[in-house]
Design a protein around this motif. Structure first.
Motif, PDB file in Angstrom:
ATOM      1  N   LEU A 182      -5.730 -28.734 -23.242  1.00 54.22           N
ATOM      2  CA  LEU A 182      -7.108 -28.470 -23.658  1.00 54.22           C
ATOM      3  C   LEU A 182      -7.135 -27.498 -24.840  1.00 54.22           C
ATOM      4  CD1 LEU A 182      -8.774 -28.149 -20.138  1.00 54.22           C
ATOM      5  CD2 LEU A 182      -9.439 -29.796 -21.897  1.00 54.22           C
ATOM      6  N   ARG A 183      -6.339 -26.450 -24.765  1.00 59.01           N
ATOM      7  CA  ARG A 183      -6.300 -25.485 -25.874  1.00 59.01           C
ATOM      8  C   ARG A 183      -5.803 -26.149 -27.150  1.00 59.01           C
ATOM      9  NH1 ARG A 183      -1.988 -20.689 -25.528  1.00 59.01           N
ATOM     10  NH2 ARG A 183      -0.669 -22.552 -25.578  1.00 59.01           N
ATOM     11  N   ASP A 184      -4.764 -26.974 -27.040  1.00 61.28           N
ATOM     12  CA  ASP A 184      -4.169 -27.594 -28.223  1.00 61.28           C
ATOM     13  C   ASP A 184      -5.153 -28.503 -28.951  1.00 61.28           C
ATOM     14  OD1 ASP A 184      -1.804 -26.281 -27.841  1.00 61.28           O
ATOM     15  OD2 ASP A 184      -0.722 -28.006 -27.016  1.00 61.28           O
ATOM     16  N   GLN A 185      -6.098 -29.125 -28.230  1.00 56.47           N
ATOM     17  CA  GLN A 185      -7.062 -30.000 -28.901  1.00 56.47           C
ATOM     18  C   GLN A 185      -8.348 -29.253 -29.279  1.00 56.47           C
ATOM     19  OE1 GLN A 185      -8.262 -33.322 -26.440  1.00 56.47           O
ATOM     20  NE2 GLN A 185      -9.633 -32.074 -25.213  1.00 56.47           N
ATOM     21  N   GLY A 186      -8.319 -27.919 -29.126  1.00 59.28           N
ATOM     22  CA  GLY A 186      -9.463 -27.116 -29.551  1.00 59.28           C
ATOM     23  C   GLY A 186     -10.598 -27.062 -28.558  1.00 59.28           C
ATOM     24  N   THR A 187     -10.300 -27.305 -27.262  1.00 53.54           N
ATOM     25  CA  THR A 187     -11.340 -27.296 -26.231  1.00 53.54           C
ATOM     26  C   THR A 187     -10.929 -26.383 -25.081  1.00 53.54           C
ATOM     27  OG1 THR A 187     -10.388 -29.251 -25.147  1.00 53.54           O
ATOM     28  CG2 THR A 187     -12.092 -29.635 -26.800  1.00 53.54           C
ATOM     29  N   THR A 188     -10.528 -25.176 -25.395  1.00 54.05           N
ATOM     30  CA  THR A 188     -10.055 -24.235 -24.380  1.00 54.05           C
ATOM     31  C   THR A 188     -11.074 -24.078 -23.256  1.00 54.05           C
ATOM     32  OG1 THR A 188      -8.787 -23.019 -26.033  1.00 54.05           O
ATOM     33  CG2 THR A 188      -9.311 -21.851 -23.986  1.00 54.05           C
ATOM     34  N   ALA A 189     -10.588 -24.099 -22.016  1.00 54.71           N
ATOM     35  CA  ALA A 189     -11.466 -23.931 -20.862  1.00 54.71           C
ATOM     36  C   ALA A 189     -12.044 -22.521 -20.847  1.00 54.71           C
ATOM     37  CB  ALA A 189     -10.696 -24.198 -19.574  1.00 54.71           C
ATOM     38  N   ASP A 190     -13.333 -22.418 -20.586  1.00 55.76           N
ATOM     39  CA  ASP A 190     -13.990 -21.114 -20.494  1.00 55.76           C
ATOM     40  C   ASP A 190     -13.814 -20.501 -19.110  1.00 55.76           C
ATOM     41  OD1 ASP A 190     -15.536 -21.082 -23.181  1.00 55.76           O
ATOM     42  OD2 ASP A 190     -16.010 -23.031 -22.309  1.00 55.76           O
ATOM     43  N   MET A 191     -13.801 -21.359 -18.092  1.00 49.78           N
ATOM     44  CA  MET A 191     -13.594 -20.918 -16.717  1.00 49.78           C
ATOM     45  C   MET A 191     -12.683 -21.917 -16.020  1.00 49.78           C
ATOM     46  SD  MET A 191     -17.493 -19.794 -15.648  1.00 49.78           S
ATOM     47  CE  MET A 191     -17.023 -18.731 -14.291  1.00 49.78           C
ATOM     48  N   VAL A 192     -11.948 -21.432 -15.004  1.00 47.95           N
ATOM     49  CA  VAL A 192     -11.015 -22.280 -14.265  1.00 47.95           C
ATOM     50  C   VAL A 192     -11.119 -21.945 -12.784  1.00 47.95           C
ATOM     51  CG1 VAL A 192      -8.573 -22.701 -13.787  1.00 47.95           C
ATOM     52  CG2 VAL A 192      -9.365 -22.605 -16.142  1.00 47.95           C
ATOM     53  N   GLN A 193     -11.242 -22.974 -11.963  1.00 48.25           N
ATOM     54  CA  GLN A 193     -11.126 -22.802 -10.520  1.00 48.25           C
ATOM     55  C   GLN A 193      -9.706 -23.099 -10.096  1.00 48.25           C
ATOM     56  OE1 GLN A 193     -15.271 -24.815  -9.256  1.00 48.25           O
ATOM     57  NE2 GLN A 193     -13.707 -24.774  -7.650  1.00 48.25           N
ATOM     58  N   VAL A 194      -9.038 -22.179  -9.416  1.00 48.09           N
ATOM     59  CA  VAL A 194      -7.736 -22.468  -8.822  1.00 48.09           C
ATOM     60  C   VAL A 194      -8.001 -22.806  -7.355  1.00 48.09           C
ATOM     61  CG1 VAL A 194      -6.288 -21.229 -10.455  1.00 48.09           C
ATOM     62  CG2 VAL A 194      -7.333 -19.968  -8.605  1.00 48.09           C
ATOM     63  N   GLY A 195      -8.154 -24.094  -7.093  1.00 52.38           N
ATOM     64  CA  GLY A 195      -8.496 -24.565  -5.763  1.00 52.38           C
ATOM     65  C   GLY A 195      -9.975 -24.843  -5.625  1.00 52.38           C
ATOM     66  N   ASN A 196     -10.288 -25.746  -4.696  1.00 57.38           N
ATOM     67  CA  ASN A 196     -11.671 -26.171  -4.485  1.00 57.38           C
ATOM     68  C   ASN A 196     -12.054 -25.985  -3.021  1.00 57.38           C
ATOM     69  OD1 ASN A 196     -14.008 -27.788  -5.788  1.00 57.38           O
ATOM     70  ND2 ASN A 196     -13.664 -28.833  -3.826  1.00 57.38           N
ATOM     71  N   GLU A 197     -13.088 -25.175  -2.779  1.00 53.52           N
ATOM     72  CA  GLU A 197     -13.564 -24.880  -1.424  1.00 53.52           C
ATOM     73  C   GLU A 197     -12.396 -24.512  -0.502  1.00 53.52           C
ATOM     74  OE1 GLU A 197     -17.846 -27.090  -1.137  1.00 53.52           O
ATOM     75  OE2 GLU A 197     -16.140 -28.216  -0.336  1.00 53.52           O
ATOM     76  N   ILE A 198     -11.751 -23.411  -0.854  1.00 54.20           N
ATOM     77  CA  ILE A 198     -10.494 -23.023  -0.199  1.00 54.20           C
ATOM     78  C   ILE A 198     -10.738 -22.064   0.969  1.00 54.20           C
ATOM     79  CG2 ILE A 198      -8.979 -23.501  -2.158  1.00 54.20           C
ATOM     80  CD1 ILE A 198      -9.218 -20.560  -2.976  1.00 54.20           C
ATOM     81  N   ASN A 199     -11.741 -22.344   1.781  1.00 57.93           N
ATOM     82  CA  ASN A 199     -12.006 -21.525   2.967  1.00 57.93           C
ATOM     83  C   ASN A 199     -10.742 -21.330   3.798  1.00 57.93           C
ATOM     84  OD1 ASN A 199     -14.448 -22.516   1.954  1.00 57.93           O
ATOM     85  ND2 ASN A 199     -15.459 -22.461   3.948  1.00 57.93           N
ATOM     86  N   GLY A 200      -9.980 -22.415   3.990  1.00 54.41           N
ATOM     87  CA  GLY A 200      -8.771 -22.366   4.811  1.00 54.41           C
ATOM     88  C   GLY A 200      -7.497 -22.363   4.006  1.00 54.41           C
ATOM     89  N   GLY A 201      -7.568 -21.970   2.737  1.00 53.50           N
ATOM     90  CA  GLY A 201      -6.386 -21.990   1.881  1.00 53.50           C
ATOM     91  C   GLY A 201      -6.274 -23.300   1.128  1.00 53.50           C
ATOM     92  N   LEU A 202      -5.075 -23.576   0.636  1.00 50.06           N
ATOM     93  CA  LEU A 202      -4.849 -24.776  -0.179  1.00 50.06           C
ATOM     94  C   LEU A 202      -3.467 -25.335   0.113  1.00 50.06           C
ATOM     95  CD1 LEU A 202      -4.039 -23.685  -3.863  1.00 50.06           C
ATOM     96  CD2 LEU A 202      -4.029 -22.118  -1.929  1.00 50.06           C
ATOM     97  N   LEU A 203      -3.241 -26.582  -0.296  1.00 52.23           N
ATOM     98  CA  LEU A 203      -1.936 -27.221  -0.190  1.00 52.23           C
ATOM     99  C   LEU A 203      -1.355 -27.049   1.214  1.00 52.23           C
ATOM    100  CD1 LEU A 203      -0.639 -26.107  -3.687  1.00 52.23           C
ATOM    101  CD2 LEU A 203      -0.975 -28.477  -2.988  1.00 52.23           C
ATOM    102  N   TRP A 204      -2.121 -27.503   2.193  1.00 52.75           N
ATOM    103  CA  TRP A 204      -1.700 -27.373   3.589  1.00 52.75           C
ATOM    104  C   TRP A 204      -0.415 -28.159   3.852  1.00 52.75           C
ATOM    105  CZ3 TRP A 204      -7.099 -28.746   6.074  1.00 52.75           C
ATOM    106  CH2 TRP A 204      -7.969 -27.673   5.884  1.00 52.75           C
TER     107      TRP A 204
END
Length: 680
Positions: free
Chosen positions: A460-482
């Motif tokens: 994304l950065r290389d094409q000039g569209t750097t992310a403004d915000m990033v979520q590491v995980g989605n709805e991780i109430n119980g963690g991630l990658l179980w």
């Protein structure tokens, strides 16, 4: 040039006037035209197509190019002309009319263009022979067969006065059926989907217009020569590619900007008036500070420059900008106030697939357009896109996100990238590993999180569209990658989340990292989770929440939780998912998830009820103390009832169950809630 009538003739005077006008245009020399659309022009293909022994004397390359060019300028789209072997990567759309002769190198160039996110429209009798007039091997169109996802079994030239109509409804501009002439073909899809069929003629019931998703882009094919409806078909391609066009201009006006000059060409027999043009007319020296009237059949060229009023406004804005720059040194929490939310966003993760399957979007007035542009024009300023690792349907991948991100940033909107770290949905009830990561030891799993996050964000950065915000995980109430990242072992949860955080910051230190939980009204959950996050050194910048009023508690409980976590942890908060139904009706034959006529008391499932609930959520976020409420995203605002765009990426027959909570109605029009959010 002296005519036989001599210098005392109108022809002579016209030539003299033309010479004087050309001298006045000297300032245009060296100027460039900025075009998002290109038409393929190849002299060798032109000559080869019009040799006498071709299947029809009505096959004319120039006529097809002229037809496409006219349709595009009537849509007020500026066009470049390119050779099929040229660098075309900078164009959103490339149109290749009847490219009968196509070299292998040119065909590969078009293939790369589409795979990299381009949108290619090819018309009939293309890719047939190489530069030696030798037929490409295999079924037609040999050079383009894989790119277009189809083969041609038979050519059917039409007689001089013979026409065929196409299915799929009338021309949106005229209301008349789409009628074509000259040519039809027996098309057999091999991956392409049918947009319109032939309704009659030798190929009745077979595809006339197809669309093929390839890599990050789309290839379209038109197997005939429309007499009516070509603009309508082109508009669908332009909308799919995110090519915006000015509204309110007559379709007899051709408008092109070049080197600080605007050319206004009136092809009609009535004068036309164009608003918003400021500058001096090149031909007569008249100053224009607003509407410009172009006589019938005339050309006006304006050297653009701001009006005195615009100059004053720029000075005022510059002063305001300097003042804001001075205020920027004040901490954000000291600037609390009731102004507009910083983030007025929408999740549109399903949009690319919807568009590929024929999804149409219209503004509140019914004008068809790019969904992202419609959202932006309504006042929304942020887009959320999810990323899956290797999904069954090939959507929500890195390449797909890159393509949509280019459109998002071209509109000046912010970008939130939502990493699920899965091949499918990740939420409180499931956090499945991607198949490719299933057997990895923990340290390699942690590295895979880092590498995947870095890879997407770096592209994304290389094409000039750097992310403004990033979520590491989605709805991780119980963690991630179980089970490895379950928060039954907080040390593992922390290691995986910090790997994502570190990758995001390695790409861009200004990208804000969000940790996202569901159940936005459950304060006990949020205190337990973020207390543990602090105790185990999990790094993050923003707290993200899902809040659906019919699932997650009262608005009062949501407000209390939002205020508490912002104050307790000293972090800004953003609602990354919310929605509300505008109807109980179904639009795709798949039962909706929310079917109640009033899923939260006092808020009916109507456009007005949807607007009221989303406005209430927005106002709660805006009221968070110390300016820590950033804003909200409506979830899947563009997930309308398009067949094949369902919940299960491995099952094309599944429906989505969510179309009654989108921001576009069943008539494809923007709903009132969109502009309500845009004003918040």
């Amino acid at each position: 040039m002296v005519p036989h009538a001599g210098t005392d003739s109108e022809q002579w005077r016209e030539v003299v006037r033309l010479g004087a006008d050309l001298r006045r245009l000297a300032g245009v020399r060296g100027g460039r035209v900025r075009a998002e659309v290109a038409l393929v022009w190849d002299w060798e293909s032109y000559w080869a197509l019009e040799l006498d022994w071709r299947p029809s004397v009505d096959l004319t390359f120039r006529e097809r190019v002229d037809a496409f060019y006219e349709a595009l300028w009537r849509e007020h789209v500026t066009v470049d002309f390119v050779h099929p072997s040229a660098d075309i990567s900078g164009y959103r759309v490339v149109v290749a009319p009847s490219s009968y002769l196509l070299t292998e190198a040119s065909a590969k160039n078009l293939h790369r263009y589409v795979e990299s996110g381009g949108n290619l429209l090819v018309s009939y009798f293309s890719g047939i022979v190489d530069e030696h007039d030798t037929i490409h091997p295999g079924a037609h169109p040999g050079a383009l067969r894989e790119l277009l996802g189809l083969s041609i079994e038979e050519f059917h030239p039409l007689r001089e006065h013979e026409t065929v109509t196409l299915t799929g409804g009338p021309d949106a501009l005229t209301g008349a059926p789409i009628v074509a002439r000259v040519w039809s073909e027996r098309v057999r899809p091999a991956g392409a989907v049918t947009v319109r069929d032939f309704a009659e003629g030798p190929d009745a019931g077979h595809p006339a217009v197809t669309r093929h998703a390839l890599g990050a882009g789309t290839a379209w094919y038109l197997a005939t020569a429309p007499v009516t409806g070509l603009r309508d078909l082109l508009a669908q391609v332009l909308d799919h590619a995110g090519v915006s066009r000015p509204h309110g201009l007559p379709d007899t006006l051709e408008l092109v900007r070049r080197g600080g000059h605007v050319f206004l060409i009136n092809h009609g027999d009535q004068p036309v008036t164009v608003e918003g043009v400021s500058g001096v007319s090149v031909f007569d020296g008249v100053r224009h500070d607003g509407p410009v009237t172009v006589p019938a059949g005339a050309v006006t060229v304006v050297a653009e420059s701001p009006s005195p009023r615009e100059t004053r406004m720029k000075r005022i804005l510059l002063t305001a900008l300097l003042l804001l720059t001075a205020l920027a040194v004040v901490p954000a929490h000291a600037q609390a106030g009731p102004g507009r939310l910083q983030i007025r966003g929408a999740d549109v993760s399903s949009l690319a697939k919807s568009e590929a399957l024929g999804g149409v979007y219209r503004d509140a007035r019914g004008r068809r357009g790019d969904a992202l542009a419609i959202l932006s024009q309504a006042g929304l300023n942020y887009i959320r896109l999810k990323v899956w690792v290797n999904p069954a349907d090939g959507y929500n991948t890195k390449s797909r996100v890159l393509a949509v991100a280019r459109r998002v940033k071209a509109l000046g909107m912010g970008l939130l990238v939502d990493f699920h770290y899965s091949d499918t949905w990740a939420d409180p009830g499931k956090q499945y590993k991607p198949a490719a990561w299933e057997a990895l030891p923990f340290e390699q799993l942690r590295q895979a999180v880092y590498d995947h996050t870095y890879d997407v964000l770096d592209a994304l950065r290389d094409q000039g569209t750097t992310a403004d915000m990033v979520q590491v995980g989605n709805e991780i109430n119980g963690g991630l990658l179980w089970p490895d990242g379950s928060n039954s072992t907080w040390a593992n949860t922390a290691a995986l989340l910090n790997a994502g955080y570190d990758a995001a910051k390695a790409v861009s230190g200004s990208t804000r990292v969000v940790l996202h939980l569901a159940n936005g009204g459950d304060n006990g959950l949020y205190r337990w989770w973020f207390d543990n996050a602090g105790a185990h050194g999990i790094r993050y910048d923003v707290i993200g929440l899902s809040y659906y009023s019919y699932w997650h508690g009262t608005p009062e409980a949501f407000q209390a939780n939002l205020n508490d976590v912002a104050s307790r942890y000293g972090k800004p908060v953003v609602v990354v998912e919310t929605a509300y139904p505008f109807t109980t009706a179904d639009d795709d034959g798949w039962e909706n998830i929310i079917t109640s006529a009033e899923s939260y008391p006092g808020y009916p499932a109507t456009p007005q009820g949807q607007s009221a609930m989303l406005a209430r959520v927005a106002d709660i976020v805006r009221a968070v103390p110390n300016g820590l409420g950033l804003g909200l995203f409506t979830w899947e605002a563009t997930w309308t009832g398009v067949r094949g765009n369902g919940w299960d990426p491995a099952d094309p027959s599944s429906g989505n169950g969510w179309e009654n909570q989108a921001l576009f109605g069943y008539d494809d029009r923007a709903l009132p809630a969109m502009s309500v959010l845009g004003r918040r």
